[in-house]
Motif scaffolding. Structure first.
Motif, PDB file in Angstrom:
ATOM      1  N   THR A   1       0.842  -1.199   0.000  1.00 31.04           N
ATOM      2  CA  THR A   1       0.000   0.000   0.000  1.00 31.04           C
ATOM      3  C   THR A   1       0.877   1.249   0.000  1.00 31.04           C
ATOM      4  O   THR A   1       1.825   1.324   0.782  1.00 31.04           O
ATOM      5  N   PRO A   2       0.591   2.217  -0.865  1.00 36.46           N
ATOM      6  CA  PRO A   2       1.383   3.453  -0.868  1.00 36.46           C
ATOM      7  C   PRO A   2       1.377   4.109   0.511  1.00 36.46           C
ATOM      8  O   PRO A   2       0.359   4.092   1.212  1.00 36.46           O
ATOM      9  N   GLN A   3       2.501   4.671   0.895  1.00 39.41           N
ATOM     10  CA  GLN A   3       2.580   5.284   2.211  1.00 39.41           C
ATOM     11  C   GLN A   3       1.727   6.542   2.282  1.00 39.41           C
ATOM     12  O   GLN A   3       1.649   7.312   1.328  1.00 39.41           O
ATOM     13  N   THR A   4       1.093   6.746   3.427  1.00 43.31           N
ATOM     14  CA  THR A   4       0.270   7.941   3.654  1.00 43.31           C
ATOM     15  C   THR A   4       0.547   8.506   5.045  1.00 43.31           C
ATOM     16  O   THR A   4      -0.355   8.568   5.888  1.00 43.31           O
ATOM     17  N   PRO A   5       1.786   8.911   5.323  1.00 40.26           N
ATOM     18  CA  PRO A   5       2.096   9.474   6.640  1.00 40.26           C
ATOM     19  C   PRO A   5       1.333  10.777   6.856  1.00 40.26           C
ATOM     20  O   PRO A   5       1.097  11.534   5.917  1.00 40.26           O
ATOM     21  N   HIS A   6       0.927  11.021   8.094  1.00 42.80           N
ATOM     22  CA  HIS A   6       0.158  12.236   8.374  1.00 42.80           C
ATOM     23  C   HIS A   6       1.049  13.408   8.769  1.00 42.80           C
ATOM     24  O   HIS A   6       0.598  14.553   8.800  1.00 42.80           O
ATOM     25  N   ALA A   7       2.324  13.124   9.075  1.00 39.56           N
ATOM     26  CA  ALA A   7       3.211  14.192   9.525  1.00 39.56           C
ATOM     27  C   ALA A   7       4.643  13.944   9.069  1.00 39.56           C
ATOM     28  O   ALA A   7       5.054  12.802   8.847  1.00 39.56           O
ATOM     29  N   LEU A   8       5.389  15.035   8.943  1.00 46.76           N
ATOM     30  CA  LEU A   8       6.829  14.987   8.719  1.00 46.76           C
ATOM     31  C   LEU A   8       7.494  15.483   9.989  1.00 46.76           C
ATOM     32  O   LEU A   8       7.128  16.544  10.514  1.00 46.76           O
ATOM     33  N   ILE A   9       8.456  14.722  10.486  1.00 44.81           N
ATOM     34  CA  ILE A   9       9.224  15.148  11.656  1.00 44.81           C
ATOM     35  C   ILE A   9      10.668  15.368  11.225  1.00 44.81           C
ATOM     36  O   ILE A   9      11.306  14.465  10.677  1.00 44.81           O
ATOM     37  N   ILE A  10      11.153  16.581  11.449  1.00 47.02           N
ATOM     38  CA  ILE A  10      12.540  16.928  11.153  1.00 47.02           C
ATOM     39  C   ILE A  10      13.271  16.976  12.478  1.00 47.02           C
ATOM     40  O   ILE A  10      13.003  17.852  13.318  1.00 47.02           O
ATOM     41  N   THR A  11      14.150  16.026  12.710  1.00 40.32           N
ATOM     42  CA  THR A  11      14.801  15.944  14.006  1.00 40.32           C
ATOM     43  C   THR A  11      16.306  15.753  13.854  1.00 40.32           C
ATOM     44  O   THR A  11      16.839  15.756  12.743  1.00 40.32           O
ATOM     45  N   CYS A  12      16.978  15.622  14.974  1.00 32.77           N
ATOM     46  CA  CYS A  12      18.436  15.552  14.987  1.00 32.77           C
ATOM     47  C   CYS A  12      18.926  14.134  14.712  1.00 32.77           C
ATOM     48  O   CYS A  12      18.243  13.147  15.016  1.00 32.77           O
ATOM     49  N   ALA A  13      20.118  14.061  14.150  1.00 34.96           N
ATOM     50  CA  ALA A  13      20.723  12.753  13.881  1.00 34.96           C
ATOM     51  C   ALA A  13      21.254  12.095  15.148  1.00 34.96           C
ATOM     52  O   ALA A  13      21.698  10.947  15.104  1.00 34.96           O
ATOM     53  N   ASP A  14      21.200  12.788  16.258  1.00 33.64           N
ATOM     54  CA  ASP A  14      21.665  12.255  17.541  1.00 33.64           C
ATOM     55  C   ASP A  14      21.085  10.856  17.779  1.00 33.64           C
ATOM     56  O   ASP A  14      19.878  10.643  17.652  1.00 33.64           O
ATOM     57  N   SER A  15      21.939   9.909  18.126  1.00 34.57           N
ATOM     58  CA  SER A  15      21.524   8.511  18.272  1.00 34.57           C
ATOM     59  C   SER A  15      20.575   8.278  19.441  1.00 34.57           C
ATOM     60  O   SER A  15      19.972   7.212  19.549  1.00 34.57           O
ATOM     61  N   ARG A  16      20.424   9.281  20.294  1.00 34.22           N
ATOM     62  CA  ARG A  16      19.524   9.124  21.455  1.00 34.22           C
ATOM     63  C   ARG A  16      18.093   9.553  21.141  1.00 34.22           C
ATOM     64  O   ARG A  16      17.218   9.441  22.002  1.00 34.22           O
ATOM     65  N   ILE A  17      17.853  10.029  19.927  1.00 33.35           N
ATOM     66  CA  ILE A  17      16.524  10.521  19.560  1.00 33.35           C
ATOM     67  C   ILE A  17      15.812   9.499  18.683  1.00 33.35           C
ATOM     68  O   ILE A  17      16.328   9.079  17.653  1.00 33.35           O
ATOM     69  N   ASP A  18      14.624   9.093  19.101  1.00 36.11           N
ATOM     70  CA  ASP A  18      13.814   8.145  18.338  1.00 36.11           C
ATOM     71  C   ASP A  18      12.416   8.741  18.205  1.00 36.11           C
ATOM     72  O   ASP A  18      11.572   8.577  19.078  1.00 36.11           O
ATOM     73  N   ALA A  19      12.202   9.462  17.106  1.00 37.09           N
ATOM     74  CA  ALA A  19      10.936  10.184  16.929  1.00 37.09           C
ATOM     75  C   ALA A  19       9.724   9.265  16.928  1.00 37.09           C
ATOM     76  O   ALA A  19       8.645   9.640  17.401  1.00 37.09           O
ATOM     77  N   GLU A  20       9.872   8.077  16.387  1.00 39.03           N
ATOM     78  CA  GLU A  20       8.736   7.148  16.358  1.00 39.03           C
ATOM     79  C   GLU A  20       8.355   6.707  17.766  1.00 39.03           C
ATOM     80  O   GLU A  20       7.168   6.618  18.098  1.00 39.03           O
ATOM     81  N   SER A  21       9.349   6.433  18.604  1.00 45.18           N
ATOM     82  CA  SER A  21       9.055   6.033  19.984  1.00 45.18           C
ATOM     83  C   SER A  21       8.441   7.181  20.766  1.00 45.18           C
ATOM     84  O   SER A  21       7.480   6.997  21.522  1.00 45.18           O
ATOM     85  N   ILE A  22       9.005   8.394  20.600  1.00 48.02           N
ATOM     86  CA  ILE A  22       8.511   9.554  21.339  1.00 48.02           C
ATOM     87  C   ILE A  22       7.043   9.804  21.048  1.00 48.02           C
ATOM     88  O   ILE A  22       6.266  10.172  21.936  1.00 48.02           O
ATOM     89  N   THR A  23       6.634   9.586  19.796  1.00 48.54           N
ATOM     90  CA  THR A  23       5.255   9.866  19.390  1.00 48.54           C
ATOM     91  C   THR A  23       4.374   8.622  19.353  1.00 48.54           C
ATOM     92  O   THR A  23       3.214   8.697  18.939  1.00 48.54           O
TER      93      THR A  23
END
Length: 221
Positions: free
Chosen positions: A33-55
């Motif tokens: 199925t074609p992807q249909t994300p509802h948001a774009l998250i622009i975050t840091c490359a820092d290895s301690r940041i996991d945008a998917e987990s945070i949200t």
């Protein structure tokens, strides 16, 4: 080197045996199925940041791009990967929201406060020009009582606000916002506490996303 690769392989095996089986149907649907994300998250490359987990996001929920300092070059100055991601997310994927997520203890912000540390990394030094104005604003707000930690905190918030300004210079973003098809926000994620503070609607105040029993208040940049 081989030990690190072995760790990565072990992680893949755990994914295949523990994570994937629990979400197999979602992955199989995503594959066809074609992807249909509802948001774009622009975050840091820092290895301690996991945008998917945070949200608490699942497969296909969010489109993510990461770079040093969660920077967004103003349109036309450094057309490259970040600009392409933004244009594709807005024009092709039709995301409804873009969040720029900074974080505490950011190495990129520390580098701005101590530029001598970037002398051996000319590419990083050039990239960090996209945050120069944030440093100027943070310095103008600095008082004699400020510590290194408080200066770093101010700079982190000012950088998120600056990148939101840069984001609005991108034609795809400006057009979608004018049509009221897109909104944007700025976040600062506290690695140690898990707290996320968000600014929206043009405010300089960052408000915590509260949970039951949380007494955190708003915070100005």
């Amino acid at each position: 080197m081989e030990d690190i690769l072995s760790q990565l392989k072990a992680g893949i095996r755990r994914f295949r045996t523990e994570v994937y089986p629990e979400q197999a149907e979602k992955f199989q649907t995503a594959a066809t199925t074609p992807q249909t994300p509802h948001a774009l998250i622009i975050t840091c490359a820092d290895s301690r940041i996991d945008a998917e987990s945070i949200t608490s996001s699942g497969v296909g929920d969010v489109f993510i791009t990461r770079n040093i300092g969660n920077l967004v070059p103003p349109y036309g100055e450094m057309l490259g990967g970040v600009s392409a991601v933004i244009e594709y997310a807005v024009s092709a994927l039709k995301v409804k929201h873009i969040a720029i997520c900074g974080h505490t203890d950011c190495g990129a912000m520390k580098a701005l406060l101590n530029p001598a540390g970037m002398e051996s990394m000319p590419t990083v030094k050039t990239w960090m020009r996209n945050a120069a104005a944030a440093l100027s604003v943070a310095d103008s707000l600095t008082t004699p009582e400020d510590t290194h930690e408080s200066r770093l905190k101010k700079l982190t918030y000012e950088n998120v606000l600056l990148q939101m300004q840069h984001l609005r210079t991108h034609p795809s973003v400006a057009g979608a916002m004018a049509r009221e098809e897109l909104t944007i926000s700025g976040w600062v994620y506290n690695i140690g506490t898990g707290e996320v503070r968000i600014t929206e609607d043009g405010s300089r105040n960052f408000y915590p996303v509260t949970v039951e029993g949380d007494l955190s208040g708003d915070e100005k940049a």
